[in-house]
Scaffold this motif. Sequence first.
Motif, mmCIF file in Angstrom:
data_model
loop_
_atom_site.group_PDB
_atom_site.id
_atom_site.type_symbol
_atom_site.label_atom_id
_atom_site.label_comp_id
_atom_site.label_asym_id
_atom_site.label_seq_id
_atom_site.Cartn_x
_atom_site.Cartn_y
_atom_site.Cartn_z
ATOM 1 N N ALA A 269 -17.056 17.328 -32.463
ATOM 2 C CA ALA A 269 -17.011 18.704 -32.004
ATOM 3 C C ALA A 269 -15.619 19.058 -31.421
ATOM 4 O O ALA A 269 -15.355 18.064 -30.655
ATOM 5 C CB ALA A 269 -18.355 18.813 -31.199
ATOM 6 N N SER B 60 -21.656 15.577 -33.209
ATOM 7 C CA SER B 60 -22.435 16.213 -32.079
ATOM 8 C C SER B 60 -22.208 17.668 -32.414
ATOM 9 O O SER B 60 -21.407 18.135 -33.181
ATOM 10 C CB SER B 60 -21.815 15.809 -30.546
ATOM 11 O OG SER B 60 -20.514 16.140 -30.750
ATOM 12 N N PHE B 61 -22.883 18.414 -31.857
ATOM 13 C CA PHE B 61 -23.117 19.850 -31.741
ATOM 14 C C PHE B 61 -22.083 20.576 -30.723
ATOM 15 O O PHE B 61 -21.975 19.693 -29.564
ATOM 16 C CB PHE B 61 -24.368 20.664 -31.625
ATOM 17 C CG PHE B 61 -25.325 20.250 -32.540
ATOM 18 C CD1 PHE B 61 -26.363 19.306 -32.472
ATOM 19 C CD2 PHE B 61 -25.368 20.869 -33.846
ATOM 20 C CE1 PHE B 61 -27.006 19.028 -33.887
ATOM 21 C CE2 PHE B 61 -26.066 20.695 -34.890
ATOM 22 C CZ PHE B 61 -27.029 20.029 -34.947
ATOM 23 N N CYS B 62 -21.214 21.500 -30.971
ATOM 24 C CA CYS B 62 -20.293 21.752 -29.854
ATOM 25 C C CYS B 62 -20.733 22.833 -28.816
ATOM 26 O O CYS B 62 -21.982 23.310 -29.021
ATOM 27 C CB CYS B 62 -19.234 22.606 -30.562
ATOM 28 S SG CYS B 62 -19.247 24.219 -31.115
ATOM 29 N N ASN C 46 -18.593 22.768 -34.647
ATOM 30 C CA ASN C 46 -19.433 21.565 -35.018
ATOM 31 C C ASN C 46 -18.635 20.616 -35.703
ATOM 32 O O ASN C 46 -18.057 20.953 -36.800
ATOM 33 C CB ASN C 46 -20.809 22.016 -35.381
ATOM 34 C CG ASN C 46 -21.663 22.460 -34.209
ATOM 35 O OD1 ASN C 46 -21.459 22.356 -33.196
ATOM 36 N ND2 ASN C 46 -22.821 23.074 -34.890
ATOM 37 N N SER C 47 -18.996 19.419 -35.656
ATOM 38 C CA SER C 47 -18.737 18.472 -36.518
ATOM 39 C C SER C 47 -19.597 18.769 -37.590
ATOM 40 O O SER C 47 -20.481 19.504 -37.721
ATOM 41 C CB SER C 47 -19.062 17.145 -35.905
ATOM 42 O OG SER C 47 -20.509 16.920 -35.833
ATOM 43 N N ASP D 26 -20.322 24.912 -38.203
ATOM 44 C CA ASP D 26 -20.760 26.277 -37.261
ATOM 45 C C ASP D 26 -19.989 26.240 -36.163
ATOM 46 O O ASP D 26 -19.505 25.213 -35.457
ATOM 47 C CB ASP D 26 -22.300 25.916 -36.920
ATOM 48 C CG ASP D 26 -23.357 25.881 -38.084
ATOM 49 O OD1 ASP D 26 -24.578 25.729 -37.984
ATOM 50 O OD2 ASP D 26 -22.906 26.467 -39.183
#
Length: 126
Positions: free
Chosen positions: A33, A104-106, A52-53, A57
Motif C-alpha cells: 500500500a 495490505s489495504f491503504c 491499495n496493493s 483501489d
Amino acid sequence: QLQLVESGGGLVHPGESLRLSCAASGSALDIHAILWFRQAPGKEREGISCINSGNGDTAYADSVKGRFTVSRNDAKNTVYLQMNSLKPEDTAAYYCAADSMLFSFCVLSPDDYDYWGQGTQVTVSS
C-alpha cells in the motif's frame, strides 16, 4: 530494502498542475500500500491519497478529492500523484510512503507506513 524517491515538485501558479512521481527500488510497489502525504511548515502531516496493493483501489482526503489523482505504473515500479487546480494551501513538502506489511489495504494515516522518501517541495504562489 524498499527505497522510495520522489520527484516532480516545483513552483507553480494557482490553477496550474503538477505530477509527482514516487520511484521504488528494492521491491515491487504493487505488493505494498502506498500513501502520498504532505507537511507544510508548522503543520501536522496530512495523508492526502493512497493506493491499495494489488487491485489499486484509491482513497483521497477531502482537501484534494476531485483535484488529485493517484496511479501506479507497475512496469516502471512508480506511483504518481497528478495534482490539478492547485491552490496556495497545497504548498507543502510532499512525500510518498510504503507499508511494510505486504498486500495490505491503504489508509490515509502516515503513521501506518514504514518506508518514506525524502520528499519533494511543491509551492503554489501567484
